[in-house]
Scaffold this motif. Structure first.
Motif, PDB file in Angstrom:
ATOM      1  N   PRO C  23       0.816  -1.228   0.000  1.00 49.07           N
ATOM      2  CA  PRO C  23       0.000   0.000   0.000  1.00 49.07           C
ATOM      3  C   PRO C  23       0.841   1.266   0.000  1.00 49.07           C
ATOM      4  O   PRO C  23       0.526   2.231  -0.700  1.00 49.07           O
ATOM      5  N   ILE C  24       1.916   1.245   0.777  1.00 49.99           N
ATOM      6  CA  ILE C  24       2.706   2.464   0.924  1.00 49.99           C
ATOM      7  C   ILE C  24       3.506   2.753  -0.343  1.00 49.99           C
ATOM      8  O   ILE C  24       3.591   3.898  -0.809  1.00 49.99           O
ATOM      9  N   ILE C  27       0.596   2.703  -3.874  1.00 46.41           N
ATOM     10  CA  ILE C  27      -0.494   3.677  -3.977  1.00 46.41           C
ATOM     11  C   ILE C  27      -0.045   4.993  -3.369  1.00 46.41           C
ATOM     12  O   ILE C  27       0.505   5.032  -2.271  1.00 46.41           O
ATOM     13  N   ARG C  28      -0.262   6.045  -4.106  1.00 44.98           N
ATOM     14  CA  ARG C  28      -0.001   7.351  -3.527  1.00 44.98           C
ATOM     15  C   ARG C  28      -1.291   8.136  -3.630  1.00 44.98           C
ATOM     16  O   ARG C  28      -1.894   8.228  -4.689  1.00 44.98           O
ATOM     17  N   VAL C  29      -1.715   8.679  -2.495  1.00 47.49           N
ATOM     18  CA  VAL C  29      -2.997   9.376  -2.534  1.00 47.49           C
ATOM     19  C   VAL C  29      -2.786  10.863  -2.310  1.00 47.49           C
ATOM     20  O   VAL C  29      -1.855  11.291  -1.655  1.00 47.49           O
ATOM     21  N   ASN C  30      -3.654  11.601  -2.937  1.00 50.22           N
ATOM     22  CA  ASN C  30      -3.687  13.026  -2.681  1.00 50.22           C
ATOM     23  C   ASN C  30      -5.075  13.332  -2.174  1.00 50.22           C
ATOM     24  O   ASN C  30      -6.034  13.360  -2.938  1.00 50.22           O
ATOM     25  N   THR C  31      -5.202  13.499  -0.886  1.00 48.99           N
ATOM     26  CA  THR C  31      -6.544  13.609  -0.325  1.00 48.99           C
ATOM     27  C   THR C  31      -7.184  14.961  -0.610  1.00 48.99           C
ATOM     28  O   THR C  31      -8.367  15.133  -0.387  1.00 48.99           O
ATOM     29  N   ILE C  32      -6.392  15.897  -1.083  1.00 51.30           N
ATOM     30  CA  ILE C  32      -6.992  17.210  -1.378  1.00 51.30           C
ATOM     31  C   ILE C  32      -7.771  17.131  -2.684  1.00 51.30           C
ATOM     32  O   ILE C  32      -8.920  17.551  -2.771  1.00 51.30           O
ATOM     33  N   GLN C  34      -8.414  14.244  -4.245  1.00 45.92           N
ATOM     34  CA  GLN C  34      -8.979  12.901  -4.384  1.00 45.92           C
ATOM     35  C   GLN C  34      -8.405  12.150  -5.588  1.00 45.92           C
ATOM     36  O   GLN C  34      -9.122  11.573  -6.388  1.00 45.92           O
ATOM     37  N   VAL C  36      -5.784   9.151  -6.883  1.00 44.10           N
ATOM     38  CA  VAL C  36      -5.021   7.978  -6.460  1.00 44.10           C
ATOM     39  C   VAL C  36      -4.092   7.593  -7.593  1.00 44.10           C
ATOM     40  O   VAL C  36      -4.518   7.423  -8.737  1.00 44.10           O
ATOM     41  N   TRP C  38      -1.267   4.871  -8.973  1.00 38.64           N
ATOM     42  CA  TRP C  38      -0.735   3.524  -8.760  1.00 38.64           C
ATOM     43  C   TRP C  38       0.647   3.440  -9.368  1.00 38.64           C
ATOM     44  O   TRP C  38       0.836   3.713 -10.542  1.00 38.64           O
ATOM     45  N   ARG C  39       1.617   3.033  -8.559  1.00 38.24           N
ATOM     46  CA  ARG C  39       2.991   2.964  -9.073  1.00 38.24           C
ATOM     47  C   ARG C  39       3.456   1.511  -9.021  1.00 38.24           C
ATOM     48  O   ARG C  39       4.228   1.118  -8.148  1.00 38.24           O
TER      49      ARG C  39
END
Lengths: 265, 300, 409
Positions: C23-24, C27-32, C34, C36, C38-39
């Motif tokens: 997961p770390i 996946i990189r998320v930008n919650t501002i 929204q 996602v 995938w790397r």
């Protein structure tokens, strides 16, 4: 007065356990005394009280140095007691394993020398002189104990018997008049034990020491000690000469009741 | 009175989180006599994992309750796995080493994990969605305690009760207590000490993950560094209660949370962290055995 | 046969790490916004990386457990280079010449970096007194560094005192703080001592950050004067060179002093304390006093380094004195070898200079420190250059008289 050490009614509790209960003993000047008793009787605990590691709950520990006035040791710090002239060894060998054999002994000279920070940095004449003196005296002690072949070896690499002797050497380096030996013969073979016996005699005679030793090897105790104190469950159950102790019914009961009679051999 | 109540409940909220984290410190210390410096990072990783899962599920259009459950489960599993792995890498090879070696290794692990998250994710603060379900409240209380605060306190209380029951009554719990008492003796009577240690790390890390989710939902933001001060505060709580003692950790957490809350509320909010650190220093100096701990004698 | 077992184990470990970091790392998320990302390719890196590392890990663990029996028969080439006069004399000459001409063959920028590295040499040597020689794990060493830097900046700001007046003042104040903190904490057990020193350092940093009227808060203090040279005005390039030479001199002084202390009555007492506190006291050494001396002397060097740091950068703020700084100095000591002077010097230079010159390292600097602390503890707790005990030789001819000879650096 011929005592060097007088212990009166010493008492110590660990939680609910009565580790020492009204223990009294005296060590005469120039005497070899032994402290015996089954495992867990409180022998090492008594040593720890004498050397300031544990603070007794009640009773007195009074030291009568050959020179100078008598002192009550109850509230002294460990190193102060050493400086006053009581040195000890440990049952579970506690050497400075990462330091050389000579350095271990040199540490013992610490309390008899005084070079400070400035001396260490500037290394002036008196500091150099003192340092040489420490080295020489320590080397002499190692020669006496028979460890001079190991001078520059790390203490942790020494054979077991030699480590026990190094403990004695380090204690000797503090210039004591009373030496406490905690099971000095533990783990030694008969040959080494015999050498140890000679060593202890010569320590007493050459250095004017009084010696108190804890030992399970009864043969050694009977050969060495002029006076024996027997502890059981923190209480002194007998005292006297080796002959008296051998015949004492309380002692025989304590030993046979708790441990196998193998202790006698 | 209202202000007092507000501070009291905010202290209770913080305190429950500290207690959850402190349990991890205290259990590990009880068994290994090691300050698991990386424990705060496990908590941070738990919060991050939940955030990642929640974000993915939100984009996929899951319902909020499904998001909460899935995020929490994944975070707990992952944190436990991290805790387990950390022990195997950084502590297990050092069981026989001098006492300070595993501590230095633990500090290294803490720095490593922080920077791992920073490099793999971001160094900025991220806003954190409130994953907690609102608990309906009577109007009378709603102005002094918020719904998320209530769910934090309730969740922590339930977890602590469960843990206590686990330690008291299960076979694993008994093995843990035996190992904490005397590792060698436990080994002699057939306790698998390695497994007990792993279990301890897994349980502690799982609790930390839940703590992480709760607090991040509550404060609404997260970054890679939140584990550091939370970790030290939780350690303070553990020491305050008496390190090695499980009820002590809970008590210590609550006391620390309340003390911090009242100190910031009535004295100054600039020095929030100073109070906790000062408390840590004072306890360690004056009463290192803590409130419920027993003083242990050094064996000579 | 055996190698396949190890490869198989490495394979499973790699699999475990792929799952663990999924997961770390992926996946990189930008919650501002929204978003996602995938790397997936990262999985490949993790897999290969952990496979290789775990293979090496097993190899080294095995080697370590084997090397216990066959230790110390022949000195390693590095050790010979360092300790045999035949080799180390010419090496010393080369290093000395290089040190002297360094500012004239390298750019202004590089001189600055080298000066920073030398500050860390000082810090490493100072912390080495506490951690390496006396075995006191101080996680708040940076506090003394801050005391030095702030005493120069503030006393200069308020009273206009100069660098040379404040250098000893900074050193003494730091030593004073060392004693102040040391008095209550030095009776604590090793790991508690570590945490309390960390707590103290954080308190000092937080006070510097929040007590605006005293310390000017997070914005810090700027325009701190550089040291004067007999009243000669120096331009910025000249004064950088001047700072460089000053640091060289202070590092040499630190090396000299720490070396002398190490091989003295006090240094021996520190070592003994590190080995076994109780036995040390039973041998007649005053524990508290000996520890305090180590703490105060270690702090003195941090204080001086702090003054020099403030004078070099002409600007300080609390952000320079975080726990990570303490951790970095600790890495220097651990990497160099606790108690080893030359090891610490080399480690300080390596840790500061490598990230500067190898850009790849600079992003991964902190994560590498973390890894260094762990791997050194496990595989080489004695550091890259292990501390050597001083050897003494007996002169049989003159009875039992023996003299100390120096063998270590």
């Amino acid at each position: 007065m011929d005592n060097v050490l007088e212990v009166k009614n010493l008492t110590l509790n660990f939680g609910g356990l009565q580790a020492l209960d009204n223990v009294s003993l005296e060590i005469n000047k120039g005497e070899i005394a032994a402290l015996i008793g089954p495992n867990g009787a409180g022998k090492t605990t008594l040593f720890n009280c004498l050397t300031g590691i544990h603070k007794p709950a009640a009773g007195d520990i009074i030291l009568h140095p050959p020179q100078g006035k008598s002192r009550r040791l109850n509230n002294f710090k460990i190193n102060q007691i050493t400086t006053l002239g009581i040195a000890r060894t440990f049952q579970n060998i506690r050497l400075f394993g990462g330091m050389t054999v000579l350095e271990n002994v040199m540490i013992g000279r610490h309390c008899r020398t005084g070079a400070g920070i400035a001396g260490a940095i500037l290394r002036d004449k008196s500091t150099r002189h003192e340092e040489n003196l420490i080295v020489n005296e320590s080397y002499c002690i190692l020669e006496k104990i028979g460890l001079n072949i190991y001078v520059n070896d790390l203490a942790k690499n020494l054979p077991y018997g030699a480590q026990r002797r190094l403990e004695i050497a380090r204690a000797l380096a503090t210039d004591p008049f009373l030496l406490l030996l905690d099971e000095p013969a533990a783990g030694m073979n008969p040959q080494e034990t015999k050498e140890l016996e000679d060593l202890i005699y010569s320590l007493r005679d050459d250095h004017n020491l009084s010696i108190l030793l804890i030992e399970h090897d009864m043969k050694l105790v009977m050969n060495l000690a002029q006076n024996i104190f027997v502890l059981d469950y923190g209480e002194e159950i007998a005292r006297g000469t080796p002959q008296e102790i051998c015949r004492n019914p309380a002692v025989i009961k304590a030993y046979l009741g708790v441990e196998a009679s193998a202790e006698y051999n | 009175m209202n202000y007092f109540g507000e501070l009291f409940f905010s202290g209770l909220t913080r305190g429950s989180i500290y207690a959850l984290l402190a349990l991890g410190y205290t259990m590990v210390y009880g068994i290994l006599q090691l300050i698991n410096f990386a424990h705060g990072e496990i908590y941070m990783i738990g919060a991050f994992t939940a955030l990642i899962v929640a974000s993915v599920l939100t984009v996929k259009g899951f319902s909020s309750i499904a998001i909460l459950v899935l995020a929490a489960v994944v975070a707990v599993v992952y944190s436990a796995a991290y805790g387990y792995t950390v022990e195997k890498i950084a502590y297990k090879p050092l069981r026989q080493a001098p006492r300070l070696s595993p501590l230095i290794s633990a500090i290294g692990m803490s720095i490593f994990l922080q920077n791992y998250i920073m490099l793999a994710q971001t160094s900025d603060f991220l806003p954190y969605p409130n994953l907690l379900p609102p608990i309906p409240l009577f109007n009378r209380f709603s102005n002094i305690i918020g719904p998320s605060e209530l769910s934090i306190v309730l969740t922590s209380a339930i977890l602590m009760i469960l843990l206590t029951l686990f330690i008291k009554f299960t076979k694993t719990g008994k093995a843990m207590r035996a190992t904490a008492q005397d590792k060698e003796m436990a080994m002699l009577v057939g306790v698998n000490v390695n497994r007990v240690i792993s279990t301890t790390f897994i349980i502690g890390s799982a609790l930390a993950a839940i703590g992480g989710i709760l607090i991040a939902s509550h404060t609404g933001r997260i970054n890679f560094y939140i584990g550091f001060s939370a970790g030290i505060k939780a350690f303070t709580a553990a020491v305050l209660g008496g390190i090695g003692s499980i009820p002590g950790a809970m008590l210590g957490g609550l006391v620390l949370g309340l003390a911090e809350s009242f100190a910031t509320g009535y004295i100054s909010s600039d020095y929030e962290d100073v109070f906790a650190f000062a408390l840590l220093v004072l306890i360690l100096i004056f009463k290192p055995s803590g409130l419920l701990g027993r003083a242990n004698n050094q064996k000579v | 046969m055996k190698i396949t077992a190890e490869l198989k184990k490495s394979f499973y470990i790699a699999l475990w790490f792929i799952l663990l970091t999924f997961p770390i790392m992926v996946i990189r998320v930008n919650t501002i916004e929204q978003i996602v990302i995938w790397r997936w390719v990262n999985l490949l890196y993790v897999g290969i990386g952990s496979f290789v590392l775990s293979f090496l890990w097993q190899l080294f663990l095995k080697k370590k457990s084997r090397s216990v029996q066959t230790i110390g028969t022949k000195p390693s080439p590095l050790r010979r280079l360092l300790y045999e006069p035949k080799f180390n004399r010419p090496a010393l000459v080369v290093i000395a010449i290089f040190t002297i001409i360094f500012p004239f063959i390298f750019s202004h920028y590089q001189v600055n970096i080298m000066t920073t590295a030398l500050i860390y040499v000082m810090l490493g040597l100072g912390l080495n007194i506490e951690v390496g020689l006396a075995g006191l794990l101080d996680l708040g060493y940076v506090a003394f560094y801050a005391v030095g830097a702030y005493s120069y900046a503030l006393l200069n700001y308020h009273f206009g005192l100069g660098f040379w007046t404040l250098l000893p003042v900074g050193a003494i104040l730091a030593a004073f703080f060392g004693i102040l903190i040391g008095l209550p904490v030095l009776r604590l057990r090793g790991d508690y001592l570590a945490i309390v020193t960390l707590g103290f350092a954080e308190i000092i940093r937080l006070i510097l950050e929040n007590w605006n009227t005293f310390s000017f808060g997070p914005s810090g203090i700027s325009n701190i004067p550089r040291p004067g040279l007999f009243g000669i005005k120096l331009n910025s390039e000249q004064s950088a060179i001047y700072m460089y030479y000053l640091l060289v001199i202070f590092c040499l002084l630190a090396i000299f002093v720490v070396h002398r202390l190490k091989n003295s009555r006090i240094g021996r007492a520190w070592n003994a304390l590190r080995e076994d506190e109780l036995a040390c006291q039973a041998a007649g050494i005053d524990k508290t006093r000996t520890k305090l001396t180590a703490f105060a002397l270690g702090a003195t060097w941090a204080g001086m380094a702090g003054v020099l740091f403030a004078a070099k950068t002409t600007f300080i703020n609390p952000a320079s004195f975080t726990f990570l700084e303490s951790a970095m100095i600790l890495s220097i000591v651990v990497l160099g070898g606790m108690g080893s002077i030359i090891g610490v010097v080399i480690a300080a230079l390596a840790i500061i200079l490598l990230p500067e010159y190898l850009r790849v390292f600079s992003d991964y600097r902190m994560i590498l420190f973390g890894a260094v602390l762990i791997t050194m503890m496990i595989f080489r707790p004695q550091g890259i250059i292990a501390d050597m005990r001083k050897k003494y030789e007996s002169h049989k001819t003159s009875g039992s008289k023996i003299k100390g000879i120096d063998q270590n650096g």
